[in-house]
Design a protein around this motif. Structure first.
Motif, short mmCIF file in Angstrom:
data_model
loop_
_atom_site.label_atom_id
_atom_site.label_comp_id
_atom_site.label_asym_id
_atom_site.label_seq_id
_atom_site.Cartn_x
_atom_site.Cartn_y
_atom_site.Cartn_z
N ALA A 35 0.84 -1.21 0.00
CA ALA A 35 0.00 0.00 0.00
C ALA A 35 0.87 1.26 0.00
N LEU A 36 1.96 1.23 0.75
CA LEU A 36 2.86 2.38 0.79
C LEU A 36 3.56 2.59 -0.55
N TRP A 37 3.96 1.50 -1.19
CA TRP A 37 4.57 1.61 -2.52
C TRP A 37 3.57 2.18 -3.52
N ILE A 38 2.33 1.71 -3.47
CA ILE A 38 1.31 2.20 -4.40
C ILE A 38 1.06 3.69 -4.16
N ALA A 39 0.93 4.07 -2.90
CA ALA A 39 0.68 5.48 -2.58
C ALA A 39 1.84 6.36 -3.04
N ALA A 40 3.06 5.93 -2.77
CA ALA A 40 4.23 6.71 -3.19
C ALA A 40 4.32 6.78 -4.71
N GLY A 41 4.03 5.67 -5.38
CA GLY A 41 4.05 5.66 -6.85
C GLY A 41 2.99 6.57 -7.44
N LEU A 42 1.80 6.54 -6.86
CA LEU A 42 0.73 7.42 -7.33
C LEU A 42 1.11 8.88 -7.16
N LEU A 43 1.63 9.23 -5.99
CA LEU A 43 2.07 10.60 -5.76
C LEU A 43 3.20 11.00 -6.71
N ALA A 44 4.10 10.06 -6.98
CA ALA A 44 5.20 10.35 -7.90
C ALA A 44 4.65 10.66 -9.30
N LEU A 45 3.65 9.94 -9.74
CA LEU A 45 3.04 10.21 -11.05
C LEU A 45 2.35 11.57 -11.07
N VAL B 153 3.57 17.29 1.66
CA VAL B 153 2.51 17.79 2.54
C VAL B 153 2.57 19.31 2.61
N VAL B 154 3.77 19.84 2.83
CA VAL B 154 3.95 21.30 2.91
C VAL B 154 3.56 21.96 1.59
N LEU B 155 3.97 21.37 0.49
CA LEU B 155 3.63 21.91 -0.83
C LEU B 155 2.11 21.92 -1.03
N MET B 156 1.43 20.88 -0.58
CA MET B 156 -0.02 20.80 -0.74
C MET B 156 -0.74 21.82 0.15
N VAL B 157 -0.19 22.13 1.31
CA VAL B 157 -0.78 23.19 2.13
C VAL B 157 -0.74 24.51 1.36
N GLY B 158 0.41 24.78 0.75
CA GLY B 158 0.52 25.99 -0.07
C GLY B 158 -0.44 25.98 -1.25
N ALA B 159 -0.58 24.83 -1.88
CA ALA B 159 -1.50 24.71 -3.02
C ALA B 159 -2.95 24.93 -2.57
N MET C 281 -9.91 20.57 -2.38
CA MET C 281 -10.22 19.21 -1.91
C MET C 281 -9.29 18.18 -2.56
N LEU C 282 -8.98 18.36 -3.83
CA LEU C 282 -8.05 17.46 -4.51
C LEU C 282 -6.67 17.53 -3.86
N ASN C 283 -6.22 18.74 -3.58
CA ASN C 283 -4.93 18.90 -2.90
C ASN C 283 -4.97 18.28 -1.51
N LEU C 284 -6.10 18.34 -0.85
CA LEU C 284 -6.25 17.70 0.47
C LEU C 284 -6.09 16.19 0.35
N VAL C 285 -6.64 15.61 -0.70
CA VAL C 285 -6.47 14.17 -0.93
C VAL C 285 -4.99 13.85 -1.13
N TYR C 286 -4.30 14.65 -1.93
CA TYR C 286 -2.86 14.43 -2.14
C TYR C 286 -2.09 14.58 -0.83
N LEU C 287 -2.49 15.54 -0.01
CA LEU C 287 -1.85 15.76 1.28
C LEU C 287 -2.03 14.53 2.18
N PHE D 160 0.21 9.74 4.70
CA PHE D 160 0.21 8.28 4.87
C PHE D 160 1.57 7.69 4.53
N VAL D 161 2.16 8.14 3.43
CA VAL D 161 3.48 7.66 3.03
C VAL D 161 4.52 8.04 4.08
N ALA D 162 4.48 9.28 4.54
CA ALA D 162 5.44 9.73 5.55
C ALA D 162 5.30 8.92 6.83
N TRP D 163 4.10 8.81 7.33
CA TRP D 163 3.85 8.05 8.56
C TRP D 163 4.23 6.59 8.37
N GLY D 164 3.82 6.03 7.25
CA GLY D 164 4.11 4.63 6.98
C GLY D 164 5.60 4.34 6.90
#
Length: 127
Positions: free
Chosen positions: A4-14, A83-89, A103-109, A114-118
């Motif tokens: 799940a962490l790999w998928i989340a990180a990969g999705l964010l990377a895309l 996370v910091v970048l998304m707060v700015g966005a 709301m979309l940026n909140l989802v990305y945040l 999740f990736v950071a915590w994980g």
């Protein structure tokens, strides 16, 4: 959890790659005519290009350190930066009344958190 962490990180990377490429290579004037890029009409070209470069670095930092096993701690560090970048966005889009983009940026945040915590707590690459 690791998958799940790999998928989340990969999705964010895309997502970061797409945003980074558009901000780095699409002219600011073309970005400004789109609803999500309205903010670019109010900032300098250098600022837009800098954000693009940061997003490209995030795309790399969310995956490559772990894949290459070179400083994999950079994965959760990059996620915190995202996370910091998304707060700015969210603040920027909020100023333009673009609630769906906030709301979309909140989802990305949330995904980045999740990736950071994980990777810091649940399933660190080293330790």
């Amino acid at each position: 959890m690791n998958v799940a962490l790999w998928i989340a990180a990969g999705l964010l990377a895309l997502i970061a790659l797409a945003g980074g490429v558009s901000k780095s290579f699409v002219p600011k004037e073309r970005l400004a005519v789109h609803e999500g890029g309205k903010w670019t009409g109010h900032v300098s070209v250098g600022f837009v290009k800098t954000l693009g470069a940061l997003e490209l670095l995030a795309a790399v930092g969310l995956v490559l350190p772990a894949v290459l096993d070179i400083a994999p701690i950079l994965v959760p560090v990059t996620a915190v930066c995202w996370v910091v970048l998304m707060v700015g966005a969210m603040i920027t889009h909020g100023r333009f009344g673009q609630v769906p983009l906030v709301m979309l940026n909140l989802v990305y945040l949330v995904i980045a958190a999740f990736v950071a915590w994980g990777r810091f707590v649940l399933e660190p690459f080293t330790g």
